[in-house]
Scaffold this motif. Structure first.
Motif, PDB file in Angstrom:
ATOM      1  N   LYS A 137      30.812  30.811  42.889  1.00 25.95           N
ATOM      2  CA  LYS A 137      29.369  30.909  42.774  1.00 25.95           C
ATOM      3  C   LYS A 137      29.005  32.182  42.005  1.00 25.95           C
ATOM      4  O   LYS A 137      29.532  33.251  42.293  1.00 25.95           O
ATOM      5  N   ALA A 160      29.797  33.108  39.091  1.00 31.06           N
ATOM      6  CA  ALA A 160      30.936  33.651  38.343  1.00 31.06           C
ATOM      7  C   ALA A 160      30.508  34.231  37.000  1.00 31.06           C
ATOM      8  O   ALA A 160      31.088  35.211  36.541  1.00 31.06           O
ATOM      9  N   TYR A 215      33.430  35.907  34.991  1.00 34.94           N
ATOM     10  CA  TYR A 215      34.202  34.696  35.277  1.00 34.94           C
ATOM     11  C   TYR A 215      35.522  34.989  35.995  1.00 34.94           C
ATOM     12  O   TYR A 215      36.471  34.236  35.909  1.00 34.94           O
ATOM     13  N   PHE A 216      35.571  36.125  36.707  1.00 33.58           N
ATOM     14  CA  PHE A 216      36.739  36.425  37.528  1.00 33.58           C
ATOM     15  C   PHE A 216      36.730  35.534  38.762  1.00 33.58           C
ATOM     16  O   PHE A 216      35.666  35.195  39.290  1.00 33.58           O
ATOM     17  N   SER A 217      37.919  35.212  39.252  1.00 34.79           N
ATOM     18  CA  SER A 217      38.007  34.454  40.501  1.00 34.79           C
ATOM     19  C   SER A 217      37.643  35.373  41.668  1.00 34.79           C
ATOM     20  O   SER A 217      37.613  36.594  41.532  1.00 34.79           O
ATOM     21  N   GLU A 218      37.400  34.776  42.829  1.00 36.88           N
ATOM     22  CA  GLU A 218      37.083  35.586  44.009  1.00 36.88           C
ATOM     23  C   GLU A 218      38.246  36.519  44.332  1.00 36.88           C
ATOM     24  O   GLU A 218      38.046  37.673  44.700  1.00 36.88           O
ATOM     25  N   LEU A 219      39.476  36.029  44.177  1.00 39.20           N
ATOM     26  CA  LEU A 219      40.646  36.872  44.428  1.00 39.20           C
ATOM     27  C   LEU A 219      40.638  38.087  43.502  1.00 39.20           C
ATOM     28  O   LEU A 219      40.796  39.226  43.954  1.00 39.20           O
ATOM     29  N   ALA A 220      40.432  37.863  42.214  1.00 33.55           N
ATOM     30  CA  ALA A 220      40.428  38.972  41.256  1.00 33.55           C
ATOM     31  C   ALA A 220      39.329  39.980  41.586  1.00 33.55           C
ATOM     32  O   ALA A 220      39.535  41.185  41.452  1.00 33.55           O
ATOM     33  N   THR A 242      38.187  40.760  44.479  1.00 34.11           N
ATOM     34  CA  THR A 242      38.423  41.494  45.730  1.00 34.11           C
ATOM     35  C   THR A 242      39.705  42.328  45.706  1.00 34.11           C
ATOM     36  O   THR A 242      39.962  43.058  46.660  1.00 34.11           O
TER      37      THR A 242
END
Length: 120
Positions: free
Chosen positions: A1, A3, A8-13, A15
């Motif tokens: 959501k 992004a 456009y990073f993933s949630e993992l990236a 955090t």
């Protein structure tokens, strides 16, 4: 959501650099310049980065001077060594690698970071 607002990073990236309580004072997530940048304080972050880089240069020059003096005097000089890793042959690849030698998790459990250098 959302992004597109976060490059456009993933949630993992997003955090990976999140602060964590109880980590070593040398943990890269504690870099003051990084924190300033993440908070949008660009000018302060740049000045802090310059300060940290100069501190690293001075530290390296001191180590090099100590090594040069030791060479001239013929006295033994311990080169810089990481706290929790040692360079040795990897048993699988047979290549030189930094292998964990222990101590970090014990220090974290005790919250005893007295062996850590002041890098920030």
């Amino acid at each position: 959501k959302y992004a597109e607002n976060m490059y456009y990073f993933s949630e993992l990236a997003l955090t990976l650099n999140a602060p964590e309580n109880g980590t070593a004072p040398t943990d890269s997530r504690r870099r003051p310049d990084q924190r300033l940048m993440e908070n949008g304080r660009w000018d302060e972050a740049n000045a802090e980065k310059q300060r940290l880089e100069e501190k690293q240069r001075l530290s390296r020059k001191r180590r090099e001077a100590e090594a040069a003096r030791a060479t001239e005097d013929g006295t033994p000089c311990d080169p810089y060594k990481p706290l929790w890793f040692e360079r040795k042959k990897d048993p699988v690849t047979q290549e030189l690698a930094h292998i964990y030698k222990g101590g970090y998790w014990e220090s974290k459990e005790k919250q005893d970071w007295s062996l850590c250098p002041d890098i920030f």
